[in-house]
Design a protein around this motif. Structure first.
Motif, PDB file in Angstrom:
ATOM      1  N   ASP A  27     -15.475  -5.804  13.151  1.00  9.91           N
ATOM      2  CA  ASP A  27     -15.644  -4.341  12.902  1.00  9.91           C
ATOM      3  C   ASP A  27     -16.484  -4.424  11.797  1.00  9.91           C
ATOM      4  OD1 ASP A  27     -14.738  -1.727  12.380  1.00  9.91           O
ATOM      5  OD2 ASP A  27     -12.910  -2.158  12.123  1.00  9.91           O
ATOM      6  N   ARG A  82     -18.425  -2.336   9.133  1.00 10.26           N
ATOM      7  CA  ARG A  82     -17.900  -1.064   8.157  1.00 10.26           C
ATOM      8  C   ARG A  82     -19.008  -1.021   7.087  1.00 10.26           C
ATOM      9  NH1 ARG A  82     -12.994   1.608   8.956  1.00 10.26           N
ATOM     10  NH2 ARG A  82     -12.356   0.906  10.914  1.00 10.26           N
ATOM     11  N   ILE A 142     -13.852  -8.042   9.403  1.00  6.22           N
ATOM     12  CA  ILE A 142     -14.844  -6.979   8.863  1.00  6.22           C
ATOM     13  C   ILE A 142     -16.141  -7.298   8.163  1.00  6.22           C
ATOM     14  CG2 ILE A 142     -14.847  -4.823   6.841  1.00  6.22           C
ATOM     15  CD1 ILE A 142     -12.509  -4.741   8.940  1.00  6.22           C
ATOM     16  N   GLY A 202     -16.975  -2.040   3.127  1.00  8.79           N
ATOM     17  CA  GLY A 202     -16.250  -2.943   4.042  1.00  8.79           C
ATOM     18  C   GLY A 202     -15.259  -4.045   3.092  1.00  8.79           C
TER      19      GLY A 202
END
Length: 324
Positions: A67, A69, A36, A77
Protein backbone atom coordinates in the motif's frame (compact mmCIF):
# COMPACT_ATOMS: atom_id res chain seq x y z
CA UNK A 1 -14.05 -44.15 39.21
CA UNK A 2 -17.31 -44.32 37.30
CA UNK A 3 -17.46 -44.99 33.56
CA UNK A 4 -18.59 -41.37 33.03
CA UNK A 5 -15.65 -40.06 35.06
CA UNK A 6 -13.19 -42.29 33.18
CA UNK A 7 -14.56 -41.06 29.85
CA UNK A 8 -14.21 -37.42 30.93
CA UNK A 9 -10.63 -38.02 32.08
CA UNK A 10 -9.81 -39.75 28.80
CA UNK A 11 -11.30 -36.90 26.76
CA UNK A 12 -9.32 -34.37 28.76
CA UNK A 13 -6.09 -36.31 28.31
CA UNK A 14 -6.65 -36.57 24.56
CA UNK A 15 -7.32 -32.83 24.34
CA UNK A 16 -4.12 -31.82 26.11
CA UNK A 17 -1.69 -32.55 23.21
CA UNK A 18 -3.95 -30.66 20.81
CA UNK A 19 -4.12 -27.65 23.12
CA UNK A 20 -0.37 -27.76 23.64
CA UNK A 21 0.28 -27.90 19.88
CA UNK A 22 -2.13 -25.03 19.33
CA UNK A 23 -0.36 -22.94 21.96
CA UNK A 24 3.02 -23.59 20.31
CA UNK A 25 1.88 -23.05 16.71
CA UNK A 26 3.46 -20.02 15.00
CA UNK A 27 1.28 -16.95 14.84
CA UNK A 28 -0.64 -16.46 11.60
CA UNK A 29 -2.68 -13.45 10.41
CA UNK A 30 -6.46 -13.75 10.31
CA UNK A 31 -6.91 -11.39 7.37
CA UNK A 32 -4.76 -9.78 4.62
CA UNK A 33 -1.58 -8.02 5.74
CA UNK A 34 -0.61 -4.56 4.48
CA UNK A 35 2.96 -3.39 3.98
CA UNK A 36 2.83 0.40 3.94
CA UNK A 37 5.38 1.92 1.55
CA UNK A 38 5.71 5.62 2.43
CA UNK A 39 6.68 6.61 -1.13
CA UNK A 40 5.39 6.25 -4.67
CA UNK A 41 5.97 3.06 -6.63
CA UNK A 42 9.07 2.51 -8.72
CA UNK A 43 11.78 3.16 -6.15
CA UNK A 44 13.92 0.78 -4.11
CA UNK A 45 11.49 0.97 -1.14
CA UNK A 46 8.62 -0.21 -3.31
CA UNK A 47 10.66 -2.88 -5.14
CA UNK A 48 11.89 -4.36 -1.86
CA UNK A 49 8.40 -4.36 -0.33
CA UNK A 50 6.89 -6.14 -3.33
CA UNK A 51 9.60 -8.78 -3.25
CA UNK A 52 8.82 -9.49 0.40
CA UNK A 53 5.05 -9.43 -0.10
CA UNK A 54 5.29 -11.98 -2.90
CA UNK A 55 6.94 -14.52 -0.60
CA UNK A 56 5.33 -13.63 2.73
CA UNK A 57 1.78 -14.28 1.52
CA UNK A 58 2.17 -18.05 0.94
CA UNK A 59 4.24 -18.40 4.13
CA UNK A 60 1.59 -16.69 6.28
CA UNK A 61 -1.48 -18.10 4.57
CA UNK A 62 -2.98 -14.67 3.85
CA UNK A 63 -2.51 -12.15 1.02
CA UNK A 64 0.18 -9.54 1.70
CA UNK A 65 -0.50 -6.32 -0.20
CA UNK A 66 1.72 -3.30 -0.77
CA UNK A 67 0.00 0.00 0.00
CA UNK A 68 1.83 3.11 -1.26
CA UNK A 69 1.19 6.13 0.98
CA UNK A 70 3.60 8.91 -0.07
CA UNK A 71 3.91 12.28 1.59
CA UNK A 72 5.97 14.40 4.00
CA UNK A 73 9.25 12.66 3.28
CA UNK A 74 7.80 9.29 4.27
CA UNK A 75 6.30 10.59 7.52
CA UNK A 76 2.72 10.14 6.35
CA UNK A 77 3.02 6.40 5.78
CA UNK A 78 5.21 5.85 8.83
CA UNK A 79 2.72 7.68 11.02
CA UNK A 80 -0.11 5.46 9.74
CA UNK A 81 1.79 2.37 10.89
CA UNK A 82 2.89 3.92 14.19
CA UNK A 83 -0.75 4.59 15.05
CA UNK A 84 -2.17 1.29 13.78
CA UNK A 85 -3.15 -1.74 15.86
CA UNK A 86 -0.05 -3.82 16.76
CA UNK A 87 -1.89 -7.03 15.85
CA UNK A 88 0.45 -8.03 13.01
CA UNK A 89 -1.73 -6.96 10.09
CA UNK A 90 0.10 -3.70 9.29
CA UNK A 91 3.84 -3.33 8.64
CA UNK A 92 6.04 -0.48 7.45
CA UNK A 93 8.68 -0.73 4.74
CA UNK A 94 10.93 1.70 6.52
CA UNK A 95 13.80 3.70 5.10
CA UNK A 96 16.83 5.52 6.41
CA UNK A 97 14.66 8.63 6.33
CA UNK A 98 11.62 7.41 8.23
CA UNK A 99 13.60 5.41 10.80
CA UNK A 100 16.52 7.78 11.35
CA UNK A 101 16.95 11.07 9.45
CA UNK A 102 13.50 12.66 9.74
CA UNK A 103 13.52 12.95 13.52
CA UNK A 104 16.51 15.33 13.27
CA UNK A 105 15.40 17.15 10.12
CA UNK A 106 11.77 17.99 10.94
CA UNK A 107 11.00 20.40 13.74
CA UNK A 108 7.67 18.62 14.30
CA UNK A 109 7.19 14.87 13.84
CA UNK A 110 3.77 13.17 13.77
CA UNK A 111 5.21 10.05 15.45
CA UNK A 112 8.10 9.22 17.77
CA UNK A 113 10.86 6.73 16.90
CA UNK A 114 9.77 4.61 19.85
CA UNK A 115 6.31 4.26 18.27
CA UNK A 116 7.80 1.72 15.87
CA UNK A 117 9.53 -1.59 16.57
CA UNK A 118 12.39 -3.00 14.49
CA UNK A 119 11.56 -6.28 12.73
CA UNK A 120 14.32 -6.78 10.15
CA UNK A 121 16.82 -4.96 7.99
CA UNK A 122 16.50 -6.25 4.42
CA UNK A 123 19.07 -4.55 2.18
CA UNK A 124 21.44 -1.67 1.53
CA UNK A 125 21.47 0.55 -1.56
CA UNK A 126 24.01 3.03 -2.88
CA UNK A 127 22.91 6.50 -3.85
CA UNK A 128 24.14 7.86 -7.13
CA UNK A 129 24.75 11.34 -8.50
CA UNK A 130 22.96 11.10 -11.84
CA UNK A 131 22.70 13.83 -14.46
CA UNK A 132 20.82 14.55 -17.65
CA UNK A 133 23.26 14.14 -20.57
CA UNK A 134 22.86 17.85 -21.39
CA UNK A 135 24.80 18.74 -18.23
CA UNK A 136 28.33 19.53 -19.50
CA UNK A 137 30.09 17.12 -17.16
CA UNK A 138 31.29 13.62 -17.93
CA UNK A 139 33.01 13.09 -14.58
CA UNK A 140 32.16 14.00 -11.01
CA UNK A 141 35.13 16.36 -10.83
CA UNK A 142 33.79 18.20 -13.89
CA UNK A 143 30.36 18.31 -12.24
CA UNK A 144 31.80 19.96 -9.13
CA UNK A 145 33.70 22.49 -11.25
CA UNK A 146 30.56 23.31 -13.26
CA UNK A 147 28.40 23.65 -10.12
CA UNK A 148 30.95 26.00 -8.52
CA UNK A 149 31.12 28.12 -11.69
CA UNK A 150 27.30 28.26 -11.93
CA UNK A 151 25.93 28.68 -8.39
CA UNK A 152 22.18 28.12 -8.12
CA UNK A 153 21.84 27.01 -11.73
CA UNK A 154 21.49 23.27 -11.11
CA UNK A 155 18.44 21.66 -9.51
CA UNK A 156 18.74 18.24 -7.91
CA UNK A 157 15.73 15.98 -7.49
CA UNK A 158 15.16 13.45 -4.72
CA UNK A 159 12.24 11.23 -3.65
CA UNK A 160 11.39 13.78 -0.98
CA UNK A 161 12.42 15.78 2.03
CA UNK A 162 14.25 13.68 4.59
CA UNK A 163 15.23 10.92 2.18
CA UNK A 164 18.82 9.74 1.95
CA UNK A 165 19.06 11.52 -1.41
CA UNK A 166 18.07 14.82 0.18
CA UNK A 167 20.59 14.55 3.02
CA UNK A 168 23.29 13.27 0.66
CA UNK A 169 22.71 16.37 -1.45
CA UNK A 170 22.83 18.73 1.52
CA UNK A 171 25.89 16.99 2.93
CA UNK A 172 27.56 17.21 -0.48
CA UNK A 173 26.77 20.94 -0.72
CA UNK A 174 28.33 21.53 2.69
CA UNK A 175 31.42 19.40 2.05
CA UNK A 176 32.11 20.45 -1.55
CA UNK A 177 31.06 24.09 -1.27
CA UNK A 178 28.55 24.03 -4.11
CA UNK A 179 25.15 25.70 -4.47
CA UNK A 180 22.54 23.41 -6.03
CA UNK A 181 18.80 23.63 -5.35
CA UNK A 182 16.81 20.77 -3.84
CA UNK A 183 13.59 19.75 -5.61
CA UNK A 184 11.65 17.24 -3.47
CA UNK A 185 9.26 14.77 -5.15
CA UNK A 186 6.82 12.28 -3.63
CA UNK A 187 8.92 9.33 -4.70
CA UNK A 188 11.53 8.19 -7.22
CA UNK A 189 8.77 7.54 -9.74
CA UNK A 190 8.42 11.30 -10.23
CA UNK A 191 12.13 12.08 -10.34
CA UNK A 192 13.21 9.78 -13.17
CA UNK A 193 10.96 11.12 -15.98
CA UNK A 194 11.70 14.74 -15.04
CA UNK A 195 15.44 14.04 -15.08
CA UNK A 196 15.23 12.33 -18.47
CA UNK A 197 13.06 15.16 -19.79
CA UNK A 198 15.45 17.84 -18.55
CA UNK A 199 13.05 19.47 -16.09
CA UNK A 200 15.74 18.92 -13.47
CA UNK A 201 19.43 18.49 -14.23
CA UNK A 202 20.58 16.23 -11.40
CA UNK A 203 19.21 13.45 -9.21
CA UNK A 204 20.75 12.21 -5.99
CA UNK A 205 18.84 9.07 -5.21
CA UNK A 206 18.90 5.30 -4.71
CA UNK A 207 20.48 3.77 -7.78
CA UNK A 208 18.11 0.89 -8.68
CA UNK A 209 15.54 2.93 -10.63
CA UNK A 210 18.27 4.77 -12.58
CA UNK A 211 20.53 1.90 -13.62
CA UNK A 212 18.43 0.80 -16.64
CA UNK A 213 18.47 4.39 -17.98
CA UNK A 214 22.20 4.74 -17.31
CA UNK A 215 22.86 1.51 -19.17
CA UNK A 216 20.65 2.72 -22.04
CA UNK A 217 22.60 5.98 -22.25
CA UNK A 218 19.65 8.27 -21.48
CA UNK A 219 21.16 9.28 -18.12
CA UNK A 220 24.75 9.63 -16.89
CA UNK A 221 25.91 8.26 -13.53
CA UNK A 222 28.86 10.33 -12.30
CA UNK A 223 29.56 8.87 -8.85
CA UNK A 224 28.21 6.68 -6.06
CA UNK A 225 28.00 7.69 -2.41
CA UNK A 226 29.27 4.47 -0.82
CA UNK A 227 32.70 4.22 0.78
CA UNK A 228 33.83 1.67 -1.83
CA UNK A 229 32.76 1.21 -5.42
CA UNK A 230 29.35 -0.38 -5.75
CA UNK A 231 28.90 -3.93 -7.02
CA UNK A 232 26.13 -2.92 -9.46
CA UNK A 233 28.31 -0.31 -11.19
CA UNK A 234 31.97 -1.12 -10.41
CA UNK A 235 33.21 1.13 -13.21
CA UNK A 236 31.74 4.24 -11.52
CA UNK A 237 33.96 6.03 -8.98
CA UNK A 238 32.84 7.07 -5.51
CA UNK A 239 32.25 10.65 -4.41
CA UNK A 240 35.08 10.13 -1.94
CA UNK A 241 37.64 9.28 -4.59
CA UNK A 242 36.38 12.02 -6.93
CA UNK A 243 36.99 15.18 -4.97
CA UNK A 244 35.24 14.90 -1.57
CA UNK A 245 37.47 12.64 0.58
CA UNK A 246 35.73 10.59 3.28
CA UNK A 247 32.24 11.14 1.90
CA UNK A 248 29.96 8.16 2.55
CA UNK A 249 26.19 7.67 2.66
CA UNK A 250 24.31 4.41 2.22
CA UNK A 251 20.54 4.06 1.98
CA UNK A 252 18.87 1.09 3.63
CA UNK A 253 15.46 -0.54 3.80
CA UNK A 254 13.85 -2.68 6.44
CA UNK A 255 10.60 -3.63 8.11
CA UNK A 256 9.16 -2.00 11.21
CA UNK A 257 5.91 -2.63 13.05
CA UNK A 258 3.76 -0.70 15.51
CA UNK A 259 5.34 -0.63 18.95
CA UNK A 260 3.99 -3.12 21.50
CA UNK A 261 3.57 -5.79 18.84
CA UNK A 262 3.44 -9.07 20.79
CA UNK A 263 6.73 -10.97 20.76
CA UNK A 264 5.34 -14.09 18.99
CA UNK A 265 4.09 -11.97 16.08
CA UNK A 266 7.34 -10.05 15.76
CA UNK A 267 9.30 -13.31 15.91
CA UNK A 268 7.11 -14.85 13.20
CA UNK A 269 7.84 -11.99 10.81
CA UNK A 270 11.55 -11.87 11.65
CA UNK A 271 11.88 -15.62 11.06
CA UNK A 272 9.94 -15.46 7.79
CA UNK A 273 11.98 -12.53 6.46
CA UNK A 274 15.20 -14.29 7.46
CA UNK A 275 14.12 -17.34 5.46
CA UNK A 276 13.22 -15.19 2.46
CA UNK A 277 16.53 -13.34 2.70
CA UNK A 278 18.52 -16.59 2.51
CA UNK A 279 16.84 -17.67 -0.73
CA UNK A 280 19.41 -17.47 -3.58
CA UNK A 281 16.66 -16.40 -6.00
CA UNK A 282 15.68 -13.48 -3.74
CA UNK A 283 19.33 -12.49 -3.31
CA UNK A 284 19.76 -12.50 -7.10
CA UNK A 285 16.61 -10.45 -7.68
CA UNK A 286 17.69 -7.80 -5.19
CA UNK A 287 21.08 -7.51 -6.85
CA UNK A 288 19.41 -7.23 -10.25
CA UNK A 289 17.77 -3.97 -9.16
CA UNK A 290 20.92 -2.75 -7.42
CA UNK A 291 20.35 -3.66 -3.77
CA UNK A 292 22.82 -5.52 -1.56
CA UNK A 293 20.99 -8.04 0.70
CA UNK A 294 21.87 -7.50 4.36
CA UNK A 295 19.50 -9.21 6.81
CA UNK A 296 19.52 -8.22 10.48
CA UNK A 297 17.05 -9.51 13.06
CA UNK A 298 15.08 -7.32 15.50
CA UNK A 299 17.79 -6.71 18.15
CA UNK A 300 20.57 -6.21 15.60
CA UNK A 301 18.42 -3.92 13.46
CA UNK A 302 17.52 -1.84 16.50
CA UNK A 303 21.23 -1.42 17.32
CA UNK A 304 21.93 -0.57 13.67
CA UNK A 305 19.29 2.20 13.75
CA UNK A 306 20.81 3.66 16.92
CA UNK A 307 24.23 3.83 15.23
CA UNK A 308 22.70 5.47 12.15
CA UNK A 309 20.98 8.03 14.36
CA UNK A 310 24.32 9.22 15.67
CA UNK A 311 25.66 9.69 12.15
CA UNK A 312 22.66 11.46 10.66
CA UNK A 313 22.15 13.74 13.64
CA UNK A 314 25.62 15.10 12.91
CA UNK A 315 25.05 15.29 9.13
CA UNK A 316 21.87 17.33 9.65
CA UNK A 317 23.74 19.64 12.02
CA UNK A 318 26.62 20.12 9.57
CA UNK A 319 24.34 20.71 6.59
CA UNK A 320 22.10 23.15 8.44
CA UNK A 321 19.05 21.53 6.79
CA UNK A 322 15.79 21.95 8.69
CA UNK A 323 12.14 21.43 7.77
CA UNK A 324 8.90 22.45 9.48
Amino acid sequence: MTILTRRAALAASLALPALSAQAQAPWAPSRPVRIIVPFQGGGATDLTARLLAERLGPMLGQPVVVDNRPGAGGNLGADMVAKSDPDGHTLLMCTIGTASINQFLYSRMPYRPEDLSAVALVNLVANGVVVNPNVPARTFAEFLAYAKANPGRLNYGTPGNGTSGHLCGEYLKARAGIDITHVPYRGTGGVVPDLIGGNIQVAIDNMPAYLPHVRAGTLRLLAVTTKDRYFAAPEVPTVGESGVPGFEAVAWFGVQAPARMPAPILARYATAIAEISRDPAIIARQREFGAEPNYLGPAEFEAFIRAENEKWREVVRLSGAKLD
